[in-house]
Structures are given as C-alpha cells and as structure tokens.
Design a protein around this motif. Structure first.
Motif, PDB file in Angstrom:
ATOM      1  N   MET A  64       9.896   9.401  -9.762  1.00 51.00           N
ATOM      2  CA  MET A  64       9.924  10.805 -10.123  1.00 51.00           C
ATOM      3  C   MET A  64      11.191  11.482  -9.599  1.00 51.00           C
ATOM      4  N   THR A  65      11.701  11.036  -8.468  1.00 51.39           N
ATOM      5  CA  THR A  65      12.925  11.608  -7.919  1.00 51.39           C
ATOM      6  C   THR A  65      14.116  11.329  -8.834  1.00 51.39           C
ATOM      7  N   THR A  66      14.123  10.155  -9.459  1.00 48.24           N
ATOM      8  CA  THR A  66      15.221   9.811 -10.359  1.00 48.24           C
ATOM      9  C   THR A  66      15.240  10.731 -11.566  1.00 48.24           C
ATOM     10  N   VAL A  67      14.073  11.063 -12.086  1.00 48.27           N
ATOM     11  CA  VAL A  67      14.008  11.965 -13.241  1.00 48.27           C
ATOM     12  C   VAL A  67      14.477  13.355 -12.848  1.00 48.27           C
ATOM     13  N   ARG A  68      14.118  13.789 -11.660  1.00 44.08           N
ATOM     14  CA  ARG A  68      14.563  15.112 -11.199  1.00 44.08           C
ATOM     15  C   ARG A  68      16.084  15.132 -11.017  1.00 44.08           C
ATOM     16  N   THR A  69      16.613  14.087 -10.414  1.00 44.70           N
ATOM     17  CA  THR A  69      18.056  13.972 -10.236  1.00 44.70           C
ATOM     18  C   THR A  69      18.757  13.955 -11.584  1.00 44.70           C
ATOM     19  N   LEU A  70      18.200  13.192 -12.513  1.00 41.30           N
ATOM     20  CA  LEU A  70      18.786  13.115 -13.850  1.00 41.30           C
ATOM     21  C   LEU A  70      18.735  14.466 -14.548  1.00 41.30           C
ATOM     22  N   ARG A  71      17.637  15.179 -14.398  1.00 40.57           N
ATOM     23  CA  ARG A  71      17.509  16.495 -15.036  1.00 40.57           C
ATOM     24  C   ARG A  71      18.572  17.457 -14.516  1.00 40.57           C
ATOM     25  N   ILE A  72      18.780  17.464 -13.213  1.00 42.64           N
ATOM     26  CA  ILE A  72      19.787  18.361 -12.627  1.00 42.64           C
ATOM     27  C   ILE A  72      21.190  17.941 -13.056  1.00 42.64           C
ATOM     28  N   ALA A  73      21.488  16.646 -12.953  1.00 45.86           N
ATOM     29  CA  ALA A  73      22.826  16.158 -13.304  1.00 45.86           C
ATOM     30  C   ALA A  73      23.128  16.359 -14.780  1.00 45.86           C
ATOM     31  N   ALA A  74      22.130  16.149 -15.645  1.00 48.26           N
ATOM     32  CA  ALA A  74      22.343  16.343 -17.076  1.00 48.26           C
ATOM     33  C   ALA A  74      22.615  17.805 -17.403  1.00 48.26           C
ATOM     34  N   GLY A  75      21.908  18.696 -16.745  1.00 46.76           N
ATOM     35  CA  GLY A  75      22.149  20.124 -16.960  1.00 46.76           C
ATOM     36  C   GLY A  75      23.528  20.551 -16.490  1.00 46.76           C
ATOM     37  N   VAL A  76      23.916  20.074 -15.314  1.00 50.96           N
ATOM     38  CA  VAL A  76      25.247  20.400 -14.792  1.00 50.96           C
ATOM     39  C   VAL A  76      26.331  19.815 -15.686  1.00 50.96           C
ATOM     40  N   GLU A  77      26.109  18.595 -16.160  1.00 48.58           N
ATOM     41  CA  GLU A  77      27.090  17.948 -17.036  1.00 48.58           C
ATOM     42  C   GLU A  77      27.284  18.749 -18.322  1.00 48.58           C
ATOM     43  N   ALA A  78      26.191  19.156 -18.950  1.00 47.54           N
ATOM     44  CA  ALA A  78      26.286  19.895 -20.212  1.00 47.54           C
ATOM     45  C   ALA A  78      26.890  21.288 -20.003  1.00 47.54           C
ATOM     46  N   LEU A  79      26.442  21.984 -18.971  1.00 50.28           N
ATOM     47  CA  LEU A  79      26.968  23.329 -18.721  1.00 50.28           C
ATOM     48  C   LEU A  79      28.441  23.312 -18.320  1.00 50.28           C
ATOM     49  N   SER A  80      28.823  22.327 -17.535  1.00 50.47           N
ATOM     50  CA  SER A  80      30.224  22.259 -17.138  1.00 50.47           C
ATOM     51  C   SER A  80      31.117  21.901 -18.332  1.00 50.47           C
ATOM     52  N   LEU A  81      30.619  21.100 -19.242  1.00 51.21           N
ATOM     53  CA  LEU A  81      31.388  20.805 -20.453  1.00 51.21           C
ATOM     54  C   LEU A  81      31.571  22.065 -21.291  1.00 51.21           C
ATOM     55  N   VAL A  82      30.525  22.853 -21.410  1.00 51.64           N
ATOM     56  CA  VAL A  82      30.627  24.124 -22.145  1.00 51.64           C
ATOM     57  C   VAL A  82      31.644  25.037 -21.470  1.00 51.64           C
ATOM     58  N   ALA A  83      31.594  25.113 -20.140  1.00 53.83           N
ATOM     59  CA  ALA A  83      32.543  25.957 -19.411  1.00 53.83           C
ATOM     60  C   ALA A  83      33.980  25.478 -19.617  1.00 53.83           C
ATOM     61  N   LEU A  84      34.187  24.171 -19.603  1.00 56.46           N
ATOM     62  CA  LEU A  84      35.533  23.637 -19.821  1.00 56.46           C
ATOM     63  C   LEU A  84      36.026  23.927 -21.239  1.00 56.46           C
ATOM     64  N   LEU A  85      35.158  23.774 -22.208  1.00 51.94           N
ATOM     65  CA  LEU A  85      35.564  24.031 -23.591  1.00 51.94           C
ATOM     66  C   LEU A  85      35.827  25.513 -23.845  1.00 51.94           C
ATOM     67  N   VAL A  86      34.987  26.373 -23.287  1.00 50.40           N
ATOM     68  CA  VAL A  86      35.208  27.818 -23.432  1.00 50.40           C
ATOM     69  C   VAL A  86      36.524  28.207 -22.776  1.00 50.40           C
ATOM     70  N   ASN A  87      36.802  27.659 -21.609  1.00 45.10           N
ATOM     71  CA  ASN A  87      38.066  27.937 -20.934  1.00 45.10           C
ATOM     72  C   ASN A  87      39.246  27.446 -21.774  1.00 45.10           C
ATOM     73  N   LEU A  88      39.104  26.286 -22.361  1.00 46.17           N
ATOM     74  CA  LEU A  88      40.174  25.721 -23.172  1.00 46.17           C
ATOM     75  C   LEU A  88      40.446  26.569 -24.410  1.00 46.17           C
ATOM     76  N   LEU A  89      39.388  27.076 -25.023  1.00 44.62           N
ATOM     77  CA  LEU A  89      39.538  27.849 -26.259  1.00 44.62           C
ATOM     78  C   LEU A  89      39.909  29.307 -26.034  1.00 44.62           C
ATOM     79  N   THR A  90      39.762  29.804 -24.810  1.00 46.64           N
ATOM     80  CA  THR A  90      40.067  31.215 -24.561  1.00 46.64           C
ATOM     81  C   THR A  90      41.298  31.363 -23.676  1.00 46.64           C
ATOM     82  N   THR A  91      41.123  31.465 -22.392  1.00 45.42           N
ATOM     83  CA  THR A  91      42.230  31.808 -21.499  1.00 45.42           C
ATOM     84  C   THR A  91      42.982  30.608 -20.950  1.00 45.42           C
TER      85      THR A  91
END
Length: 83
Positions: A1-28
C-alpha cells in the motif's frame, strides 16, 4: 500500500511539474522556473519508475514521460480491483 501512495504522489508531481514547465515555455520562459521545476520533474519521473519497477504490468507504462505515472497508477488500480 505504501508503494501505491508513493506512486500516487510522484505521478501527481510529475504531471503537474510538466504542466508548469510547458506553461512557462509557452509564456514567459523564465529561467528560474525552469531551474526549479525541471529537477523536480526529473526526480518525480525517476521515483515513478522506481515505485512501479516491482509491478510487471505497470513497469513499462511508467517510462512514458509526463503521464507514465498516471498510466501505471491506473493499471495498478485496475489489476487490484480485478483480484
């Protein structure tokens, strides 16, 4: 169960950070944002791969950049509910 929790957090951070990088690239294209969020995204990507490595069904899905963690999490949830 700890692995799923770790994966859930890491997957969310991975997706959100990619969005932040792309938004930064396309704007400022602020170098400070890239310097801070880039390593965070890379670390989350590696944690996602490491968390799914023991699971043969989701292992190769986690290698997909950006959304691989979410795909692997979906696969693990599906196989967990079927069992």
């Amino acid at each position: 169960m700890t692995t799923v929790r770790t994966l859930r957090i890491a997957a969310g951070v991975e997706a959100l950070s990619l969005v932040a990088l792309l938004v930064n690239l396309l704007t400022t294209h602020t170098p400070a944002v890239s310097s801070l969020v880039g390593p965070l995204h890379g670390t989350a990507y590696l944690v996602t791969i490491a968390a799914t490595w023991p699971a043969p069904g989701a292992r190769w899905l986690s290698v997909v950049p950006g959304v691989g963690g979410l795909l692997a999490l979906r696969r693990l949830k599906g196989s967990h509910q079927a069992a």
